[in-house]
Design a protein around this motif. Sequence first.
Motif, PDB file in Angstrom:
ATOM      1  N   ALA A 567       0.820  -1.220   0.000  1.00  0.00           N
ATOM      2  CA  ALA A 567       0.000   0.000   0.000  1.00  0.00           C
ATOM      3  C   ALA A 567       0.852   1.267   0.000  1.00  0.00           C
ATOM      4  N   GLN A 568       2.149   1.142  -0.231  1.00  0.00           N
ATOM      5  CA  GLN A 568       3.014   2.321  -0.200  1.00  0.00           C
ATOM      6  C   GLN A 568       2.629   3.318  -1.284  1.00  0.00           C
ATOM      7  N   VAL A 569       2.752   4.618  -0.961  1.00  0.00           N
ATOM      8  CA  VAL A 569       2.414   5.702  -1.877  1.00  0.00           C
ATOM      9  C   VAL A 569       3.681   6.507  -2.143  1.00  0.00           C
ATOM     10  N   GLU A 570       4.027   6.625  -3.414  1.00  0.00           N
ATOM     11  CA  GLU A 570       5.262   7.294  -3.766  1.00  0.00           C
ATOM     12  C   GLU A 570       5.238   8.761  -3.340  1.00  0.00           C
ATOM     13  N   GLY A 571       6.248   9.159  -2.574  1.00  0.00           N
ATOM     14  CA  GLY A 571       6.389  10.554  -2.176  1.00  0.00           C
ATOM     15  C   GLY A 571       5.479  10.984  -1.048  1.00  0.00           C
ATOM     16  N   GLN A 572       4.706  10.056  -0.462  1.00  0.00           N
ATOM     17  CA  GLN A 572       3.767  10.414   0.592  1.00  0.00           C
ATOM     18  C   GLN A 572       3.869   9.425   1.740  1.00  0.00           C
ATOM     19  N   GLN A 573       3.646   9.921   2.945  1.00  0.00           N
ATOM     20  CA  GLN A 573       3.482   9.009   4.074  1.00  0.00           C
ATOM     21  C   GLN A 573       2.131   8.305   3.961  1.00  0.00           C
ATOM     22  N   ALA A 574       2.136   7.022   4.261  1.00  0.00           N
ATOM     23  CA  ALA A 574       0.892   6.255   4.273  1.00  0.00           C
ATOM     24  C   ALA A 574       0.978   5.246   5.401  1.00  0.00           C
ATOM     25  N   GLY A 575      -0.098   5.098   6.123  1.00  0.00           N
ATOM     26  CA  GLY A 575      -0.155   4.127   7.202  1.00  0.00           C
ATOM     27  C   GLY A 575      -1.428   3.316   7.096  1.00  0.00           C
ATOM     28  N   GLY A 576      -1.436   2.151   7.719  1.00  0.00           N
ATOM     29  CA  GLY A 576      -2.648   1.353   7.682  1.00  0.00           C
ATOM     30  C   GLY A 576      -2.426  -0.038   8.226  1.00  0.00           C
ATOM     31  N   LYS A 577      -3.487  -0.811   8.180  1.00  0.00           N
ATOM     32  CA  LYS A 577      -3.447  -2.159   8.745  1.00  0.00           C
ATOM     33  C   LYS A 577      -4.197  -3.121   7.838  1.00  0.00           C
ATOM     34  N   THR A 578      -3.584  -4.265   7.627  1.00  0.00           N
ATOM     35  CA  THR A 578      -4.234  -5.352   6.901  1.00  0.00           C
ATOM     36  C   THR A 578      -5.187  -6.098   7.822  1.00  0.00           C
ATOM     37  N   GLY A 579      -6.131  -6.804   7.224  1.00  0.00           N
ATOM     38  CA  GLY A 579      -7.041  -7.644   7.990  1.00  0.00           C
ATOM     39  C   GLY A 579      -7.496  -8.818   7.154  1.00  0.00           C
ATOM     40  N   THR A 580      -7.415 -10.010   7.727  1.00  0.00           N
ATOM     41  CA  THR A 580      -7.868 -11.217   7.028  1.00  0.00           C
ATOM     42  C   THR A 580      -8.731 -12.016   7.989  1.00  0.00           C
ATOM     43  N   ALA A 581      -9.985 -12.215   7.636  1.00  0.00           N
ATOM     44  CA  ALA A 581     -10.890 -12.963   8.504  1.00  0.00           C
ATOM     45  C   ALA A 581     -10.544 -14.448   8.454  1.00  0.00           C
ATOM     46  N   GLN A 582     -11.121 -15.166   9.392  1.00  0.00           N
ATOM     47  CA  GLN A 582     -10.877 -16.604   9.466  1.00  0.00           C
ATOM     48  C   GLN A 582     -11.235 -17.263   8.140  1.00  0.00           C
ATOM     49  N   ASN A 583     -10.340 -18.144   7.663  1.00  0.00           N
ATOM     50  CA  ASN A 583     -10.522 -18.877   6.406  1.00  0.00           C
ATOM     51  C   ASN A 583     -10.557 -17.955   5.186  1.00  0.00           C
ATOM     52  N   SER A 584     -10.067 -16.717   5.362  1.00  0.00           N
ATOM     53  CA  SER A 584     -10.037 -15.756   4.249  1.00  0.00           C
ATOM     54  C   SER A 584     -11.420 -15.503   3.664  1.00  0.00           C
ATOM     55  N   ALA A 585     -12.435 -15.459   4.518  1.00  0.00           N
ATOM     56  CA  ALA A 585     -13.774 -15.109   4.038  1.00  0.00           C
ATOM     57  C   ALA A 585     -13.878 -13.619   3.728  1.00  0.00           C
ATOM     58  N   ASP A 586     -13.057 -12.805   4.399  1.00  0.00           N
ATOM     59  CA  ASP A 586     -13.006 -11.365   4.172  1.00  0.00           C
ATOM     60  C   ASP A 586     -11.543 -10.946   4.201  1.00  0.00           C
ATOM     61  N   ALA A 587     -11.185  -9.963   3.389  1.00  0.00           N
ATOM     62  CA  ALA A 587      -9.832  -9.410   3.418  1.00  0.00           C
ATOM     63  C   ALA A 587      -9.922  -7.890   3.331  1.00  0.00           C
ATOM     64  N   TRP A 588      -9.112  -7.192   4.135  1.00  0.00           N
ATOM     65  CA  TRP A 588      -9.205  -5.744   4.278  1.00  0.00           C
ATOM     66  C   TRP A 588      -7.829  -5.091   4.174  1.00  0.00           C
ATOM     67  N   PHE A 589      -7.848  -3.849   3.751  1.00  0.00           N
ATOM     68  CA  PHE A 589      -6.779  -2.915   4.086  1.00  0.00           C
ATOM     69  C   PHE A 589      -7.442  -1.580   4.387  1.00  0.00           C
ATOM     70  N   VAL A 590      -7.199  -1.090   5.599  1.00  0.00           N
ATOM     71  CA  VAL A 590      -7.728   0.215   6.002  1.00  0.00           C
ATOM     72  C   VAL A 590      -6.535   1.086   6.344  1.00  0.00           C
ATOM     73  N   GLY A 591      -6.472   2.263   5.738  1.00  0.00           N
ATOM     74  CA  GLY A 591      -5.298   3.091   5.968  1.00  0.00           C
ATOM     75  C   GLY A 591      -5.545   4.549   5.665  1.00  0.00           C
ATOM     76  N   PHE A 592      -4.472   5.324   5.800  1.00  0.00           N
ATOM     77  CA  PHE A 592      -4.586   6.775   5.631  1.00  0.00           C
ATOM     78  C   PHE A 592      -3.290   7.378   5.130  1.00  0.00           C
ATOM     79  N   THR A 593      -3.441   8.497   4.475  1.00  0.00           N
ATOM     80  CA  THR A 593      -2.366   9.449   4.233  1.00  0.00           C
ATOM     81  C   THR A 593      -2.732  10.682   5.049  1.00  0.00           C
ATOM     82  N   PRO A 594      -1.877  11.700   5.102  1.00  0.00           N
ATOM     83  CA  PRO A 594      -2.285  12.908   5.830  1.00  0.00           C
ATOM     84  C   PRO A 594      -3.556  13.564   5.272  1.00  0.00           C
ATOM     85  N   GLN A 595      -3.890  13.250   4.004  1.00  0.00           N
ATOM     86  CA  GLN A 595      -5.055  13.885   3.386  1.00  0.00           C
ATOM     87  C   GLN A 595      -6.331  13.048   3.500  1.00  0.00           C
TER      88      GLN A 595
END
Length: 679
Positions: A567-595
Amino acid sequence: MAKTLFKLLVVLTATIAFSFGCAVALGPVLAPLGDAASSTEEALFLNPLNERSLMFDRFGGLMTAFYAEENRAPVPLEQIPETVTDAIIAVEDENFYQHDGVNLRATIRALFENVSAGGIEQGGSTITQQVVKNSILTNERSLERKTREAVLALRLEELLTKDQILERYLNTAYFGSGAYGVQAAAETYWGVNVEQLDWSQGAMLAALIRNPNGYNPITDAELAGERRDLALDRVVEVGHLTEAEAAPHRVQPLPTAILRTTPPPNTYFIEQVKLRLLRDPRFGIGMTPEERYEAVFYGGLRIYTTFDHGMQVAAEVARDQVLPGDVAGEFPFLGRVRLPDGAQDTRDLIGSSVVVTLDNATGAVRTHVGGPGFDSYEFDIATAPEGRQAGSAFKPFVLAAAFEAGLVPDDSISGRGICRFNNPGGVPDPYEVENFDGRGGGSGTLASQTRVSSNCAYVRLGQVVGLDNVVELAERLHITTPLEAANMSMPLGAPEMVPMEMVAAYAALANDGIYNAPYYIERVDDAAGNVLYQHTPAGERAVTTQTARMMTEVLVSNVQSGTGTRAQVEGQQAGGKTGTAQNSADAWFVGFTPQFSTAVWMGGVRDPNDPAFVPGQAAMIDVGGITPTGGSYPARIWGGYMNAVLAGAEPAVFPEPGPTRAGRSLTPPRGVEVEVRGG
């Protein structure tokens, strides 16, 4: 009024002279005359015209129009060209500017025919009479209605100018294909504004008034062409054009399809705006559901939203470039589902993705991809209260609760697994946890355990902090999912979370701890331009500034060197967290840049062979050759999307947290953990 009664007397006398032996036929005319004349003051109240409401994006671009049966956009007379007004007057009422509301010659001719026939066979109605019929009376074909129409038309001419009557008429007339008024007709048949219409098009509109369905050029081009030419004949007869000038307009091509200059209301974002307007009285358009419905679909509102079209397109492009498959918004996958009898079945299923973005500083919703596409899948996963299991994307709530309790990123905790915890009264007891891929793990700082997303470390941390404090922290961030402090699996994201609530919570962390509720509507104006509603920022502190800054620091490091590197963004700070539910029924990435903050979810949405399939309840065994995690497709969608949005933007950074104490070792309360195996 004497003038009105005199004209009526002339009309009736002419009728009587023709049908002196037809007293029975004259009865229906004479009987209602007194009532009609005496009720003109009340009956002449002209309601405002029904007008479609328009919805705009954050830059003023038109998004859609809301209307029920009548697609109408009233325009002033000076905006309507003579090519339209003169053609319509020539066909419908040549002497409009000379008569006083009733054309005696045409009316007498029509009455002769109607009395002989015993009912209404010919019209003879002037434009003024048609305004009365369209605005006050009904389309009933009876002598009584025609009498009232004549009385009221004469009265209307005493109250309004000719130009006011003509403007009302041109905005009231029905032109077929759902178009009411000349502006909507110009859009519907030619995709232009009314001021751009030429003589050929004006003549076509003039022809349509008499029979908008029968003379429709889209359904019967041959008959429509004949009627247009007859209208041009009238334009020539009254002297607006010579035959030579009219000739080129007779060979102009006719419309072949309905055109839409306003996109249809079939996106998840538009649906959210509509639902909010219809359900919430705070927008100032009505206190009851009925009043709000009238305002949205008939009231001519101007609705200004937070939507960013460029960001929406970037989100959809990133989704479709990353996900496998050939259908936009969908991906095929091999899934495993649990049957009612407890057995499991492997099937070919259809999945999709959600992408929702907020402005960190305000909570404005910039992007809303709620599923495969609203036109084919109306269920909005982004806002549905049922939610989806968040997996490790929930862990930041545990970490934020720890920081609120005085812990710091350099505090350390064991991540060794497999780990087992006493769970009295819970199921199972003991509660056993494995790290991802069965890794043993070891001791590390809270920051490093976040980067490896250690399950055992976070279950232990939940016990150190107290799950009741995690619940309270989540509630401060406006998570509405019922969370139970007795649920030991909470830190691993077992509860179902709503994507829109997740992104709003993360946005608060990126906004120095200030939470802003997601919102879609900036302003609502009425048809006259009066402001009915203006969004007012109402941010509230959810966590301390120090907690928020420690959270951004840890989650930025996770994107730099943890599970979220895709999820890296060129030239910008980016933060976030991955999420994978049991048995991969759901998969997430929730994150932010300063904007901006963005949540990406993916999972199953449809079984082509089972209409009863429940979205999100199928393990994604094989998606494009892999079993997905939050760090795979969701992080790639997130990174591709935000790189496109922020390309060329000035670099922005998060404020650094203040100094913290030295780290110390953390252990759960005595008796919580049963044993640790592996290493």
